[in-house]
Design an enzyme around this catalytic site. Structure first.
Site, mmCIF file in Angstrom:
data_model
loop_
_atom_site.group_PDB
_atom_site.id
_atom_site.type_symbol
_atom_site.label_atom_id
_atom_site.label_comp_id
_atom_site.label_asym_id
_atom_site.label_seq_id
_atom_site.Cartn_x
_atom_site.Cartn_y
_atom_site.Cartn_z
ATOM 1 N N ILE A 68 -105.893 70.389 -34.167
ATOM 2 C CA ILE A 68 -104.548 70.715 -34.643
ATOM 3 C C ILE A 68 -104.073 69.665 -35.643
ATOM 4 O O ILE A 68 -103.455 69.997 -36.666
ATOM 5 C CB ILE A 68 -103.603 70.869 -33.433
ATOM 6 N N GLU A 69 -104.416 68.410 -35.369
ATOM 7 C CA GLU A 69 -103.986 67.336 -36.275
ATOM 8 C C GLU A 69 -104.749 67.373 -37.593
ATOM 9 O O GLU A 69 -104.412 66.647 -38.541
ATOM 10 C CB GLU A 69 -104.081 65.961 -35.597
ATOM 11 N N SER B 251 -106.666 77.215 -17.694
ATOM 12 C CA SER B 251 -105.865 78.305 -18.246
ATOM 13 C C SER B 251 -104.546 78.463 -17.484
ATOM 14 O O SER B 251 -104.101 77.517 -16.825
ATOM 15 C CB SER B 251 -106.691 79.587 -18.246
ATOM 16 N N SER C 190 -100.222 75.486 -24.981
ATOM 17 C CA SER C 190 -100.390 74.666 -23.776
ATOM 18 C C SER C 190 -101.153 73.403 -24.138
ATOM 19 O O SER C 190 -102.378 73.376 -24.051
ATOM 20 C CB SER C 190 -101.106 75.415 -22.650
ATOM 21 N N GLY D 76 -107.632 82.024 -24.128
ATOM 22 C CA GLY D 76 -106.690 83.038 -24.607
ATOM 23 C C GLY D 76 -105.667 83.519 -23.593
ATOM 24 O O GLY D 76 -105.173 84.642 -23.706
ATOM 25 N N GLY D 77 -105.323 82.664 -22.651
ATOM 26 C CA GLY D 77 -104.315 83.043 -21.653
ATOM 27 C C GLY D 77 -102.999 83.459 -22.311
ATOM 28 O O GLY D 77 -102.370 84.442 -21.904
ATOM 29 N N ASP E 156 -108.328 75.955 -31.382
ATOM 30 C CA ASP E 156 -108.861 75.137 -30.283
ATOM 31 C C ASP E 156 -110.175 74.503 -30.729
ATOM 32 O O ASP E 156 -110.926 75.104 -31.490
ATOM 33 C CB ASP E 156 -109.109 75.990 -29.028
ATOM 34 N N CYS F 132 -103.057 68.697 -20.615
ATOM 35 C CA CYS F 132 -102.136 68.301 -19.540
ATOM 36 C C CYS F 132 -102.517 66.984 -18.879
ATOM 37 O O CYS F 132 -101.703 66.391 -18.182
ATOM 38 C CB CYS F 132 -102.082 69.409 -18.508
HETATM 39 N N1 SAH Z 1 -103.924 78.006 -22.545
HETATM 40 C C1 SAH Z 1 -105.341 77.816 -22.680
HETATM 41 C C2 SAH Z 1 -105.847 76.495 -22.173
HETATM 42 C C3 SAH Z 1 -105.202 75.261 -22.681
HETATM 43 S S1 SAH Z 1 -106.002 73.805 -22.115
HETATM 44 C C4 SAH Z 1 -106.063 78.945 -21.961
HETATM 45 O O1 SAH Z 1 -105.461 79.927 -21.562
HETATM 46 O O2 SAH Z 1 -107.262 78.841 -21.768
HETATM 47 C C5 SAH Z 1 -105.884 72.813 -23.534
HETATM 48 C C6 SAH Z 1 -106.813 73.188 -24.656
HETATM 49 O O3 SAH Z 1 -106.507 72.355 -25.756
HETATM 50 C C7 SAH Z 1 -108.287 72.996 -24.366
HETATM 51 O O4 SAH Z 1 -108.947 74.220 -24.554
HETATM 52 C C8 SAH Z 1 -108.745 71.972 -25.422
HETATM 53 O O5 SAH Z 1 -110.024 72.261 -25.945
HETATM 54 C C9 SAH Z 1 -107.686 72.120 -26.494
HETATM 55 N N2 SAH Z 1 -107.442 70.917 -27.301
HETATM 56 C C10 SAH Z 1 -107.255 69.668 -26.853
HETATM 57 N N3 SAH Z 1 -106.994 68.840 -27.874
HETATM 58 C C11 SAH Z 1 -107.009 69.577 -29.013
HETATM 59 C C12 SAH Z 1 -106.803 69.283 -30.395
HETATM 60 N N4 SAH Z 1 -106.532 68.044 -30.785
HETATM 61 N N5 SAH Z 1 -106.894 70.282 -31.282
HETATM 62 C C13 SAH Z 1 -107.177 71.546 -30.875
HETATM 63 N N6 SAH Z 1 -107.373 71.881 -29.586
HETATM 64 C C14 SAH Z 1 -107.309 70.916 -28.660
#
Ligand code: SAH
Length: 414
Positions: free
Chosen positions: A80-81, A399, A99, A37-38, A57, A102
């Protein structure tokens, strides 16, 4: 990936409005790849009247932490897909904070870029975006340095340009806000409007925050801090000429160059950046955080060591606490022990004697709480008790810096 049937999408308004208070209508925010949740935290911090209408997520551990801190937010444990255009439409959001994973864009991640399976969900979202009933007004995306040269980034730009967004890209580190932690990251902010953003620099990636009226400058150093800083001109590392062997074969070592030492010295005397001491836990029992003797002996030369009066720390990654090299700084907690003296005295000592010497530095890992502090999470942020320390490091490493994103949200909104 399995989807929980019970978790439907609810487009309905929620009672609580984060950062509300003004008469303005609250933004409806979609938080993709929400992790711990950043982005949500940054949204609150920005003071922009908004509510997160859905966070998405797939990581169950991250989701536990998210729920613990944002119990009233609709959190979808889905890919998400796996979310349809109609479901996205029903959320009727007007801001997207995201985000995406990466790893496809980092050097160690082999740079799979658009072909990496971990990029698939993002490409899916880019395909959805132009087909939404109502385009969001604002978009903010965070990723690693390296994203700016990827084909995925080119696709993102093409998509948002076609939709009519104006945008600006950034490479920013929390040090520009006076926070003693390096975390250089890529950011894109985009707004659906025809005229360019006031600070827009076509074809350029900005390395500083644009000046806006409400900008809060990092607080100037007090006299006491300046005095303390004068005393602290000693370089805190001196690795030269030290070679060791360990029972398991040759020990890794690094010769720190004059340039590196000078750079660290310069960072430590930059009064626009705060000292680490303000980010450390009070009354901590450090027992569980000391670097074990075997690691000390094996990795002594690879550690980036800082003291509470330093004004720098390296980026904390998800391997912190497990791998030593390049995962984040460690803290020297002994006072009155000069690190160079210790390191210089190691030559020709037996292993036991070396360990005894190195232990005098009382080196420990930063705690998850301290890393959260450096990432700009507020004191109220926490982890459910059952989440192990290593998992906490891993989640925090994924995060973002809350204050950097909060500033960007504000800039975008204003
Ligand atoms: N901004 C977030 C961290 C992002 S890291 C924070 O503050 O914590 C990327 C995140 O994307 C990870 O938690 C991972 O579980 C999620 N993720 C990766 N592929 C995904 C997908 N296909 N659908 C949903 N979430 C996904």
């Amino acid at each position: 990936m399995e989807q929980r049937a019970s978790e439907g999408l609810d487009g309905g308004a929620q009672a609580s409005v984060d950062g509300g208070g003004s008469g303005m209508e609250a933004l409806r925010v979609l938080e993709l790849y929400s992790g711990i949740g950043g982005m949500h935290q940054a949204l609150r911090e920005s003071g922009v009247p908004a509510q997160v209408v859905a966070a998405i997520d797939v990581n169950t551990v991250a989701n536990e932490v998210y729920k613990y801190n944002f119990p009233h937010t609709q959190l979808l444990a889905r890919t998400i897909e796996g979310i349809t255009l109609e479901e996205f439409d029903r959320l009727s959001f007007n801001m997207v904070l995201m985000s995406p994973p990466c790893q496809p864009f980092t050097r160690i991640g082999l740079q799979g870029d658009v072909n990496d399976p971990r990029t698939k969900s993002f490409l899916y979202f880019l395909d959805i975006l132009p087909r939404l009933k109502n385009l969001p007004k604002y978009i903010l995306l965070e990723n690693v340095k390296g994203f700016e040269v990827s084909s995925t980034r080119d696709l993102l730009i093409q998509t948002i340009e076609n939709c009519g967004f104006q945008y600006q890209e950034f490479l920013l580190s929390p040090t520009s806000l006076g926070i003693p932690n390096s975390r250089l990251r890529y950011f894109l902010i985009a707004k659906l409007q025809s005229e360019p953003l006031p600070f827009q620099a076509a074809g350029q990636i900005l390395m500083e925050f644009p000046q806006i009226e409400s900008k809060q400058c990092p607080k100037p150093a007090t006299d006491a801090e300046k005095k303390a800083e004068e005393k602290q001109k000693e370089p805190n590392t001196c690795f030269e000429g030290i070679r060791q062997t360990s029972p398991k074969g040759p020990v890794l070592f690094k010769l720190e160059t004059i340039e590196e030492i000078n750079r660290k010295r310069q960072q430590d005397s930059d009064l626009s950046v705060e000292m680490l001491e303000g980010f450390l836990e009070d009354g901590l029992d450090p027992t569980h955080y000391f670097i074990p003797p075997e690691s000390l002996l094996r990795y002594a030369l690879l550690l980036d060591i800082v003291t509470p009066t330093c004004r720098r720390s390296t980026c904390f990654t998800k391997g912190y606490g497990r791998y030593v090299e390049g995962t984040g700084s460690v803290l020297q907690t002994s006072e009155d022990v000069q690190i160079e003296e210790i390191y210089k005295s190691l030559d020709n000592l037996s292993q036991e004697e070396k360990i005894t010497k190195l232990l005098m530095l009382k080196l420990r890992y930063f705690t998850p709480k301290e890393i959260a502090n450096l990432l700009g999470f507020p004191p109220s942020f926490g982890f459910p008790e059952k989440i192990a320390v290593r998992q906490r490091y891993r989640l925090l490493g994924n995060s973002l810096n809350v204050l950097v994103v909060a500033r960007l949200i504000k800039i975008l909104y204003e």
